[in-house]
Design an enzyme around this catalytic site. Sequence first.
Site, mmCIF file in Angstrom:
data_model
loop_
_atom_site.group_PDB
_atom_site.id
_atom_site.type_symbol
_atom_site.label_atom_id
_atom_site.label_comp_id
_atom_site.label_asym_id
_atom_site.label_seq_id
_atom_site.Cartn_x
_atom_site.Cartn_y
_atom_site.Cartn_z
ATOM 1 N N ARG A 1 1.865 155.292 26.684
ATOM 2 C CA ARG A 1 1.168 154.028 26.447
ATOM 3 C C ARG A 1 1.386 153.565 25.004
ATOM 4 N NH1 ARG A 1 -1.801 155.730 22.925
ATOM 5 N NH2 ARG A 1 -2.587 153.662 22.490
ATOM 6 N N GLY A 2 0.839 152.367 24.692
ATOM 7 C CA GLY A 2 1.016 151.798 23.353
ATOM 8 C C GLY A 2 2.313 151.004 23.342
ATOM 9 N N ALA A 3 2.248 149.809 22.751
ATOM 10 C CA ALA A 3 3.344 148.843 22.919
ATOM 11 C C ALA A 3 4.738 149.378 22.546
ATOM 12 C CB ALA A 3 3.010 147.572 22.151
ATOM 13 N N GLN B 1 -9.098 155.780 23.598
ATOM 14 C CA GLN B 1 -7.866 156.059 22.852
ATOM 15 C C GLN B 1 -8.173 156.418 21.395
ATOM 16 O OE1 GLN B 1 -8.260 153.526 24.985
ATOM 17 N NE2 GLN B 1 -6.349 152.935 25.981
ATOM 18 N N ASP C 1 -0.159 144.281 21.042
ATOM 19 C CA ASP C 1 0.636 144.439 22.270
ATOM 20 C C ASP C 1 1.542 143.240 22.517
ATOM 21 O OD1 ASP C 1 -1.835 146.290 22.693
ATOM 22 O OD2 ASP C 1 -0.246 146.965 24.035
ATOM 23 N N ASN D 1 -4.388 142.578 21.631
ATOM 24 C CA ASN D 1 -4.475 144.015 21.334
ATOM 25 C C ASN D 1 -5.642 144.584 22.130
ATOM 26 O OD1 ASN D 1 -3.450 146.323 19.787
ATOM 27 N ND2 ASN D 1 -5.472 146.311 18.834
ATOM 28 N N LYS D 2 -5.832 145.869 22.005
ATOM 29 C CA LYS D 2 -6.864 146.559 22.790
ATOM 30 C C LYS D 2 -8.196 145.824 22.752
ATOM 31 C CE LYS D 2 -6.511 149.446 24.836
ATOM 32 N NZ LYS D 2 -6.240 149.194 26.279
#
Length: 351
Positions: free
Chosen positions: A33-35, A182, A223, A233-234
């Site tokens: 995960r994570g862009a 996260q 993201d 973003n998150k």
Amino acid sequence: MLLDQTRLPAEEAELVCTDVPALVRAIRTLAVRGAPLLGIAGAYGVALAAAREEDVASAAELLERARPTAVNLGYGVRRAERAYREAIGKGADPERAAALALAEARALHREDAEASGHMARYGLALLDELLPGGGGHRLLTHCNTGALVSGGEGTAFAVALAAHRGRRLRQLWVDETRPLLQGARLTAYEAARNGMPYSLLTDNAAGSLFAAGEVDAVLIGADRIAADGSVANKVGSYPLAVLAKYHHVPFIVVAPTTTVDLDTAGGASIIVEQRPGIEVTELTSPRAGVAGEDAVGLPVAPVGTAAYNPAFDVTPPELITAIVTEEGAVSPVTGVGLAELCARSSQVTIS
Ligand code: MRU
């Protein structure tokens, strides 16, 4: 082979994806995960399909659709797919074309590591400029943006790490990042491994921390950054930006130019992933929600409770002090400034 992020911090378990459906599942369950990492994983996924002599175009489509918000995923997938397609177009046999797709994935991996180093330097220089006091920076971060999501040391977290190494990090405030934690599971894990001074807080505690004057700057990743500088973003990033504005605290976004999507005009056009409600109504692993796995969650709401669970939110450019990329920073955040940084970038463009 991947480090299964759903198992952290309890276990450093490897996850072997031998085909594209397995990788798609790993992406959807947030094992990977994570862009920036999604882009790298997507590119390797295309190379995997090519090596297995599968239909590369269909594999690319499957991978790109695994999650909708992080633009890097499609970028990585399309880069490797284009390398494969162009090789075939020039008469290469499938084996040679697969090798070229793999080389492209490795190039992206390497470039992301380099970008991470540049962002850390530019980000720390900006922090030092904005916060000239000698007592060290007290930084607040949200979600996870370190080495776990990057070919290098990450985006926002890499800046905090550079501050730590330069003896200029007084405190890293780590938002737990509900519902999938996260921050607690991954950022705290990375901060601890790096010996950084950090404390974990519930997302809702950030307001009182700002009010107490304990936050010098907010550092987050992204993201997808739209052409006007709106940042997805998150979920929970936008409320932090509002808090930061109210308390006159710099709100800094750190992301490589591969996260900038000049084809998306503004925040309203960004597709925000909606995740299963079970991630909110139960304390459980993301695996359970997406994959209907055997993981047994602990209910925190009555059975049948409906939930609103967007994975991301969008922060408008007027709330952002600066966007830091590997090509430098743009501040104030304007579409023109962002476009200039992207034009300067040596990243391969995919139309
Ligand atoms: O749903 P996730 O865990 O993939 O979300 C990740 C984030 O929102 C990160 O902050 C973002 O990808 C930037 S990572 C450098």
